[in-house]
Motif scaffolding. Sequence first.
Motif, PDB file in Angstrom:
ATOM      1  N   LYS A 136       0.831  -1.208   0.000  1.00  0.00           N
ATOM      2  CA  LYS A 136       0.000   0.000   0.000  1.00  0.00           C
ATOM      3  C   LYS A 136       0.860   1.250   0.000  1.00  0.00           C
ATOM      4  CE  LYS A 136      -4.351  -1.403   2.027  1.00  0.00           C
ATOM      5  NZ  LYS A 136      -5.278  -1.234   3.133  1.00  0.00           N
ATOM      6  N   ARG A 137       1.909   1.254   0.818  1.00  0.00           N
ATOM      7  CA  ARG A 137       2.776   2.427   0.856  1.00  0.00           C
ATOM      8  C   ARG A 137       3.453   2.642  -0.492  1.00  0.00           C
ATOM      9  NH1 ARG A 137       6.162   1.413   5.971  1.00  0.00           N
ATOM     10  NH2 ARG A 137       4.672  -0.147   6.511  1.00  0.00           N
TER      11      ARG A 137
ATOM     12  N   THR B  79       2.265   1.789  -3.418  1.00  0.00           N
ATOM     13  CA  THR B  79       1.230   2.294  -4.314  1.00  0.00           C
ATOM     14  C   THR B  79       0.931   3.756  -3.997  1.00  0.00           C
ATOM     15  OG1 THR B  79       0.294   0.086  -4.512  1.00  0.00           O
ATOM     16  CG2 THR B  79      -1.110   1.926  -5.150  1.00  0.00           C
ATOM     17  N   LEU B  80       0.803   4.069  -2.697  1.00  0.00           N
ATOM     18  CA  LEU B  80       0.553   5.456  -2.313  1.00  0.00           C
ATOM     19  C   LEU B  80       1.715   6.356  -2.724  1.00  0.00           C
ATOM     20  CD1 LEU B  80      -1.084   5.061   1.207  1.00  0.00           C
ATOM     21  CD2 LEU B  80      -2.180   5.802  -0.919  1.00  0.00           C
TER      22      LEU B  80
ATOM     23  N   ARG C 143       3.683   5.923  -5.264  1.00  0.00           N
ATOM     24  CA  ARG C 143       3.606   6.106  -6.710  1.00  0.00           C
ATOM     25  C   ARG C 143       2.536   7.119  -7.078  1.00  0.00           C
ATOM     26  NH1 ARG C 143       4.066  -0.191  -8.508  1.00  0.00           N
ATOM     27  NH2 ARG C 143       6.295  -0.373  -8.167  1.00  0.00           N
ATOM     28  N   VAL C 144       1.396   7.025  -6.409  1.00  0.00           N
ATOM     29  CA  VAL C 144       0.314   7.978  -6.681  1.00  0.00           C
ATOM     30  C   VAL C 144       0.753   9.392  -6.296  1.00  0.00           C
ATOM     31  CG1 VAL C 144      -2.029   8.666  -5.992  1.00  0.00           C
ATOM     32  CG2 VAL C 144      -1.528   6.267  -6.525  1.00  0.00           C
ATOM     33  N   ALA C 145       1.415   9.529  -5.157  1.00  0.00           N
ATOM     34  CA  ALA C 145       1.900  10.847  -4.724  1.00  0.00           C
ATOM     35  C   ALA C 145       2.918  11.395  -5.721  1.00  0.00           C
ATOM     36  CB  ALA C 145       2.514  10.752  -3.330  1.00  0.00           C
TER      37      ALA C 145
END
Length: 180
Positions: free
Chosen positions: A5-6, A8-9, A11-13
Amino acid sequence: MAVRKRTTLGRVAHLLGSVLDPLVWLHPFRMLHYYGYSHVRPRRQMRLGRDVRLAPNTSFRNAERIELGDQVQLGEHTALWAGRSTSWVRIGARTTFGPGCFVTAADYGLAAGRRITDQEMVERDVVIGPDCWIGTKSVITAGVTLGEGCVIGAGSVVTKDVPAGAIAAGVPARVIRMRS
């Protein structure tokens, strides 16, 4: 699972940070400005023959002293730079340039003890005859004349005149044979 999750987060950030950066939104205006002063506006100043074909990312400097004959073709990323005050770039009819070629009609002075960019430019016309073929990523320097029907090999640096009908290649370019 928490590590994923981190990642993925993160990457989104990163994606949002790059897309929302104000300089990203200003960059298209810089590109339009460059295209305007290096291609669109100079085309109006050049002397163009009939059926000239210019790649959309060719660039020109001092275009009021650039002359292209009928059916000249300039490949992608080709640059033609006439001198700032007197020297011309003249290209004969039906001459073709591969991608990435550079032609300049001026050199900086080379006197010791002075910054190169502070020295007067040495301007000399470049004349390229009709029916020439200039290979990809070739450089034609100030003062050079290429005779009718000559061929310049890809990646060559032409520092001296090339006679009509010659095939020249290398750095510096040398005549390797005559066209038969």
